[in-house]
Scaffold this active site. Structure first.
Site, PDB file in Angstrom:
ATOM      1  N   LYS A 123       0.859  -1.186   0.000  1.00  0.00           N
ATOM      2  CA  LYS A 123       0.000   0.000   0.000  1.00  0.00           C
ATOM      3  C   LYS A 123       0.886   1.224   0.000  1.00  0.00           C
ATOM      4  O   LYS A 123       2.018   1.189   0.490  1.00  0.00           O
ATOM      5  CB  LYS A 123      -0.877   0.026   1.255  1.00  0.00           C
ATOM      6  CG  LYS A 123      -2.120   0.874   1.091  1.00  0.00           C
ATOM      7  CD  LYS A 123      -3.171   0.075   0.332  1.00  0.00           C
ATOM      8  CE  LYS A 123      -4.494   0.762   0.235  1.00  0.00           C
ATOM      9  NZ  LYS A 123      -5.537  -0.199  -0.129  1.00  0.00           N
TER      10      LYS A 123
HETATM   11  N1  GLU Z   1      -7.297  -0.049  -3.406  1.00  0.00           N
HETATM   12  C1  GLU Z   1      -8.054  -1.225  -3.659  1.00  0.00           C
HETATM   13  C2  GLU Z   1      -8.123  -2.106  -2.437  1.00  0.00           C
HETATM   14  O1  GLU Z   1      -7.921  -1.640  -1.335  1.00  0.00           O
HETATM   15  C3  GLU Z   1      -7.576  -1.965  -4.899  1.00  0.00           C
HETATM   16  C4  GLU Z   1      -6.198  -2.507  -4.809  1.00  0.00           C
HETATM   17  C5  GLU Z   1      -5.684  -3.094  -6.103  1.00  0.00           C
HETATM   18  O2  GLU Z   1      -6.457  -3.259  -7.037  1.00  0.00           O
HETATM   19  O3  GLU Z   1      -4.490  -3.394  -6.145  1.00  0.00           O
HETATM   20  O4  GLU Z   1      -8.437  -3.261  -2.497  1.00  0.00           O
END
Ligand code: GLU
Length: 433
Positions: A123
């Site tokens: 993240k």
């Molecule tokens: N931000 C989204 C989540 O928290 C998508 C993450 C992604 O597709 O890599 O799942």
């Protein structure tokens, strides 16, 4: 120290929140410990998985439109790459903190393992107030951040995606910046891109669609059909907005929607397309002619069958969990429920579809996007949606099956399933020394 001019850069949020209940990293760690204990995970494995594998902090100098230089702080955390490249979004918000990004990265590891796609978890975030920044300032921040984290990302290393306050344009800038450094176009470095740059059909709705699919599975246990199911949704953006639209089309009665500036209620069901139009015209969902305005906090205690928190973390706490009337809680956001609220929900026998399952539709279609980019062969929307449905339904069954087998709630079951899968990968690989 010489003073500096007033800044539009928000103060970095203190990592150790004064209230530990509201520190997402504490919630993530509690849930990890609980699942590790039930699984009787060996001590060494607990140490490996309890901490993120890599944490990067960057201070990004950017020239603002008025010529001033500001320095923004950004993070990228890779919690685990045991099952594949790190995967997870990048958010822009004033309250981004390292602890928050750590928790979100760990949740991505568990989420990818729950739906069994070959990724680890990561993240990123930048502390900023996107609403105070122009499009070109956002572009410069994004590009410089990408350059700073450039050697740690890539289709085989770490694949970012959109999250809170980032979108397909942000992903296009990241893809372009990364590609300029590589001297060739690398579409698979990020997902959630525009269609014309290697994005996937169905990606924008994927998280909301995933929420709808698992909610439908849960309804079967209550003998409910969409037509007699009342839904309240917190958030009307990437997740909540899309879920509202898809679910109302599927026959659900969306009785209430809340946003940051207010909430609307109509016990007969809201016309979601009209509400979206109203927001587009006025900038707010409030004062919609076909609904009554209610306090935004009321969304959690409203009389409904399904509650979908689809905005941010820590909205369901030990202070308000007791007021929830819904039978089913479908967690569209990441970490909407604090660890301390879990036992209250369990006492009330609320059927919780935990975030690492409920909102996994987004990363699942991100996986499809990454596969399509790497193959250079693109699928039609029907195929994307069918494959998404297959994965969400079977993951729902695996989680509820684990819950029954281990006599635990769905959240703990999802963690056990995920930890088991990640630990197995690590054991199989062995430790390189
Ligand atoms: N931000 C989204 C989540 O928290 C998508 C993450 C992604 O597709 O890599 O799942």
């Amino acid at each position: 120290m010489p003073s500096v001019s007033p800044s539009i850069v928000p103060e970095a949020a203190a990592d150790a929140s004064t209230d530990p209940e509201l520190n997402p990293w504490e919630s993530a760690a509690h849930r990890f410990d609980e699942a590790a204990e039930i699984l009787q995970l060996e001590d060494g494995m607990r140490k490996v998985l309890r901490q993120p594998a890599m944490e990067l902090t960057v201070h990004i100098p950017v020239v603002l439109d008025d010529g001033r230089i500001e320095v923004f702080t950004g993070y990228r955390v890779q919690h685990s790459i045991a099952r594949g490249p790190a995967k997870g979004g990048i958010r822009f918000a004033r309250d981004v903190s390292l602890d928050e990004v750590r928790a979100l990265a760990a949740w991505m590891t568990w989420k990818c393992a729950v739906v069994n796609i070959p990724f680890g978890g990561g993240k990123g975030g930048i502390i900023c107030e996107p609403e105070l920044l122009s499009e070109s300032e956002l572009e410069r921040i994004t590009r410089r951040y990408t350059a700073e984290i450039g050697e740690f990302i890539g289709p085989e290393r770490d694949v970012p995606a959109p999250d809170v306050n980032t979108n397909e344009q942000t992903m296009a800038w990241i893809m372009d910046t990364y590609s300029m450094h590589q001297r060739h176009t690398v579409t698979a470095v990020v997902t959630g891109k525009p269609l014309e740059l290697g994005g996937s059909l169905g990606r924008p709705e994927a998280t909301g669609r995933g929420c709808m699919i698992v909610t439908k599975e849960a309804l079967k246990r209550f003998g409910l059909s969409p037509e007699n199911t009342r839904v309240a949704i917190q958030g009307f953006g990437n997740v909540g907005g899309k879920a509202a639209r898809l679910m109302s089309r599927a026959g659900f009665k969306i009785v209430a929607i809340a946003e940051y500036d207010g909430a609307v209620y109509n016990r007969h069901g809201l016309d979601i397309a009209k509400l979206a139009e109203h927001r587009h015209e006025t900038g707010s969902i409030r004062q919609f002619s076909e609904a009554e305005d209610i306090d935004k906090a009321e969304i959690l205690s409203i009389d409904c069958d399904v509650l979908i928190p689809a905005a941010h973390e820590n909205v369901i706490t030990s202070g308000n969990a007791g007021q929830i009337k819904a039978k089913i809680l479908c967690e569209g956001a990441n970490g909407p429920t604090t660890f301390q609220a879990d036992s209250i929900l369990a006492e009330k026998k609320i059927f919780v579809i935990p975030d690492i399952l409920a909102n996994a539709g987004g990363v699942t279609v991100s996986y499809f996007e990454w596969v399509q980019d790497r193959q250079g062969y693109f699928w039609n929307e029907k195929l994307v949606n069918e494959r998404l449905e297959e994965i969400m339904v079977s993951s729902f069954e695996s989680v509820t099956g684990y819950a029954e087998k281990h006599s635990v709630n769905n959240r703990t079951a999802a963690y056990i399933l995920a930890l088991d899968r990640v630990a197995l990968a690590i054991r199989r690989r062995g430790l390189y020394a």
